[in-house]
Structure formats: structure tokens, C-alpha cells
Design a protein around this motif. Sequence first.
Motif, PDB file in Angstrom:
ATOM      1  N   ASN A   1       0.692  -0.758   0.126  1.00 12.46           N
ATOM      2  CA  ASN A   1       0.458  -0.383   0.001  1.00 12.46           C
ATOM      3  C   ASN A   1       1.024   1.196   0.393  1.00 12.46           C
ATOM      4  O   ASN A   1       0.743   2.234   0.805  1.00 12.46           O
ATOM      5  CB  ASN A   1      -1.002   0.233   0.380  1.00 12.46           C
ATOM      6  CG  ASN A   1      -2.541   0.819   0.561  1.00 12.46           C
ATOM      7  OD1 ASN A   1      -2.635   0.783   0.018  1.00 12.46           O
ATOM      8  ND2 ASN A   1      -2.874   1.132   1.658  1.00 12.46           N
ATOM      9  N   ASP A   2       1.812   1.249  -0.163  1.00 13.30           N
ATOM     10  CA  ASP A   2       2.601   2.349  -0.512  1.00 13.30           C
ATOM     11  C   ASP A   2       3.480   1.891  -2.059  1.00 13.30           C
ATOM     12  O   ASP A   2       4.800   2.600  -2.294  1.00 13.30           O
ATOM     13  CB  ASP A   2       4.484   2.565   0.492  1.00 13.30           C
ATOM     14  CG  ASP A   2       4.579   3.694   0.461  1.00 13.30           C
ATOM     15  OD1 ASP A   2       4.774   4.340  -0.177  1.00 13.30           O
ATOM     16  OD2 ASP A   2       5.509   3.330   1.135  1.00 13.30           O
ATOM     17  N   PRO A   3       2.359   2.413  -2.926  1.00 12.27           N
ATOM     18  CA  PRO A   3       3.247   2.564  -4.173  1.00 12.27           C
ATOM     19  C   PRO A   3       3.986   3.674  -5.187  1.00 12.27           C
ATOM     20  O   PRO A   3       4.949   3.553  -6.184  1.00 12.27           O
ATOM     21  CB  PRO A   3       1.585   2.192  -5.368  1.00 12.27           C
ATOM     22  CG  PRO A   3       0.640   2.946  -4.211  1.00 12.27           C
ATOM     23  CD  PRO A   3       1.098   2.752  -3.005  1.00 12.27           C
ATOM     24  N   LEU A   4       3.406   4.730  -3.880  1.00 13.31           N
ATOM     25  CA  LEU A   4       4.293   5.872  -4.337  1.00 13.31           C
ATOM     26  C   LEU A   4       5.346   6.323  -3.892  1.00 13.31           C
ATOM     27  O   LEU A   4       5.861   7.423  -3.655  1.00 13.31           O
ATOM     28  CB  LEU A   4       3.131   7.469  -4.432  1.00 13.31           C
ATOM     29  CG  LEU A   4       2.125   6.988  -4.791  1.00 13.31           C
ATOM     30  CD1 LEU A   4       0.672   7.771  -4.673  1.00 13.31           C
ATOM     31  CD2 LEU A   4       2.731   7.031  -6.978  1.00 13.31           C
ATOM     32  N   GLU A   5       6.100   5.011  -2.914  1.00  9.68           N
ATOM     33  CA  GLU A   5       7.211   5.249  -1.796  1.00  9.68           C
ATOM     34  C   GLU A   5       8.294   6.007  -2.760  1.00  9.68           C
ATOM     35  O   GLU A   5       9.423   6.687  -2.224  1.00  9.68           O
ATOM     36  CB  GLU A   5       7.874   3.775  -1.447  1.00  9.68           C
ATOM     37  CG  GLU A   5       8.879   3.961  -1.002  1.00  9.68           C
ATOM     38  CD  GLU A   5       9.387   2.461  -0.237  1.00  9.68           C
ATOM     39  OE1 GLU A   5      10.381   2.937  -0.098  1.00  9.68           O
ATOM     40  OE2 GLU A   5       9.211   1.754  -0.704  1.00  9.68           O
TER      41      GLU A   5
ATOM     42  N   PRO B   1      -3.796   4.661  -1.066  1.00  9.35           N
ATOM     43  CA  PRO B   1      -2.565   4.165  -0.384  1.00  9.35           C
ATOM     44  C   PRO B   1      -1.799   5.277   0.042  1.00  9.35           C
ATOM     45  O   PRO B   1      -2.409   6.270   0.264  1.00  9.35           O
ATOM     46  CB  PRO B   1      -1.741   4.658  -1.795  1.00  9.35           C
ATOM     47  CG  PRO B   1      -3.029   5.061  -2.450  1.00  9.35           C
ATOM     48  CD  PRO B   1      -4.362   4.599  -2.581  1.00  9.35           C
ATOM     49  N   TYR B   2      -0.644   4.910   0.434  1.00  4.41           N
ATOM     50  CA  TYR B   2       0.379   6.163   1.796  1.00  4.41           C
ATOM     51  C   TYR B   2       0.522   7.075   1.137  1.00  4.41           C
ATOM     52  O   TYR B   2       0.900   6.634  -0.786  1.00  4.41           O
ATOM     53  CB  TYR B   2       1.110   5.449   2.291  1.00  4.41           C
ATOM     54  CG  TYR B   2       2.291   5.994   3.224  1.00  4.41           C
ATOM     55  CD1 TYR B   2       1.816   6.832   4.421  1.00  4.41           C
ATOM     56  CD2 TYR B   2       3.666   6.395   3.209  1.00  4.41           C
ATOM     57  CE1 TYR B   2       2.789   7.446   4.865  1.00  4.41           C
ATOM     58  CE2 TYR B   2       4.505   7.390   3.567  1.00  4.41           C
ATOM     59  CZ  TYR B   2       3.277   8.123   4.810  1.00  4.41           C
ATOM     60  OH  TYR B   2       4.879   8.437   5.706  1.00  4.41           O
ATOM     61  N   LEU B   3       0.623   8.265   1.384  1.00  6.44           N
ATOM     62  CA  LEU B   3       1.383   9.690   0.217  1.00  6.44           C
ATOM     63  C   LEU B   3       1.880  10.165   1.801  1.00  6.44           C
ATOM     64  O   LEU B   3       0.868  10.888   2.278  1.00  6.44           O
ATOM     65  CB  LEU B   3      -0.023  10.358  -0.305  1.00  6.44           C
ATOM     66  CG  LEU B   3      -0.189  11.616  -0.648  1.00  6.44           C
ATOM     67  CD1 LEU B   3       0.649  11.262  -2.123  1.00  6.44           C
ATOM     68  CD2 LEU B   3      -1.369  11.522  -1.331  1.00  6.44           C
ATOM     69  N   VAL B   4       2.653  11.545   0.863  1.00  5.30           N
ATOM     70  CA  VAL B   4       3.475  12.237   1.562  1.00  5.30           C
ATOM     71  C   VAL B   4       3.188  13.307   1.082  1.00  5.30           C
ATOM     72  O   VAL B   4       3.624  13.563   0.076  1.00  5.30           O
ATOM     73  CB  VAL B   4       5.122  11.630   2.073  1.00  5.30           C
ATOM     74  CG1 VAL B   4       5.841  12.727   2.703  1.00  5.30           C
ATOM     75  CG2 VAL B   4       4.702  10.274   2.220  1.00  5.30           C
TER      76      VAL B   4
END
Length: 249
Positions: A28-32, A142-145
Motif C-alpha cells: 500500500n505504498d506504490p508511490l514510495e 495508498p500512503y501519501l507524503v
Amino acid sequence: MNLSRTIAVLLLAALLAGCASSGNQASNDPLEGFNRGVYVFNDELDNYVIGPASRGWTRVTSQDVRNSVSNFFHNLESPGYILNDLLQGKPGGAGKETVRFVVNSTVGILGFFDPASSWLGIEGRPEDFGQTLGTWGVDSGPYLVLPLFGPSSPRDATSYPVAYYTNVLTYVAIDTLTFGTLTALNIVNSRAELEGAARFRDDAAIDPYVFTRSAYRQYRRNAIYDGNPPMDEDPYSDFLEDMNEDPDI
């Protein structure tokens, strides 16, 4: 680690960013890759602007002053807490927040003091729209910063515009410069209150990105369930899995 320090560390993870380092792609962090880049930007901003400003603020103020500033800004956010309590089906919580807002805005002198807690024993419980969507069953995504805002998710990002339009400060007749100055004061004061937790995180021999991601997810999960999440899964499984798979952590 005591409860207050644990909460401080989790809150720090939600506010700050750390240096990027190598790590495997987590679930669930495809945008790492993108997230780590934003993470570095936020970290540099904290290292060269927010961190030094907060330490300067600490040197010229007492703890009582910083507590009063925190009380003031939290009180301004109370209408948002009340709204989200109602949307989550918590009329009792909305009632308590309403009492806190009225008492602290009057007897507490615009919220600089917190007689609702010290005299009436009514403790505040922040509620935001991301928590509301979580209680409605909306997946976090997804996780997002986010730049400046730090750790988030598509669901939690919706809390920012709602918080803006339910904050009393938004509707006070003040000029743009004053609004910006007060916002900056809130950021610097919040960062100063977490200085000890910042040192704790920086001294930890772990990947700061993984730590922040895992801590943020756990913090939000606890917030949605009011501190009593179901124990159907290990809340630290993401972090522990990364520790086992990445020898650099």
C-alpha cells in the motif's frame, strides 16, 4: 516509553519528515519513490527553517506560554471537532466539545487557558474529517507524503479543506499578513512542543521513512477507533516486516 512520549512520537511522525534511505517497496505504498522525495524536502525545510525557528521560540518563551498558545489554536479548531463528532454519530462528544468551546472562549480568555479541563474535567478529543470517513468505512488508500503537510493518504487529505473552513481563524476579519503570522506561530509552537520527540526519532537507528509511515498508520488507526482499535491484526506488522526484509533498518 510512557504514554505521553508515545503520543508525542506518533504526532511527530505525522508532522515531520526524515532523511531518505534505501528500503523495499511496502504494501500500500506504490508511490514510495515520490513519497521519499517529498520526505527529503520536508526534512530539509524542518532542518533549516522550522526546527531552528522552534528552538528560538523555546529560548524566548516559557512552557506556560507555549501551552497557552497551543490552547488558543486548539480552541479555534473546536467547531471542526464538533462537526466531525456529529458526523460520526457521537452526540456526547459533540456536546462536550461545545461546552469546552464556550467555557474556554469566555472564562478561558479566548482559549488561552483551559478551564474546561482543569475545572470541569472535560478533556478535548480532536476529530477530523479523515477520521470521519474512516468511521464510515472509507479505505485510506495508498500512503501519501504531502509537501509541507507530511504523512497522509487520499482519505486523510480531505481533512485539510474541511479543517480550514471550520476554523474560527478563517472567518476572523484580519488581513492576510496577520493570518499568515498566526499560522506560522501555530506551526513553530507545535514543532517546539515536539523537540524531545524529534531528538528521540533522530537518535533511533532505523529508516526514518519506514518509521514515520508505520507510526502514522498506527496513529490514524488509533484515532479512528478512539484509542481502542480491533486487535484482528498486528498494528506493527508493516514496520516489523520491513525490519526483517531490509538489513539497513
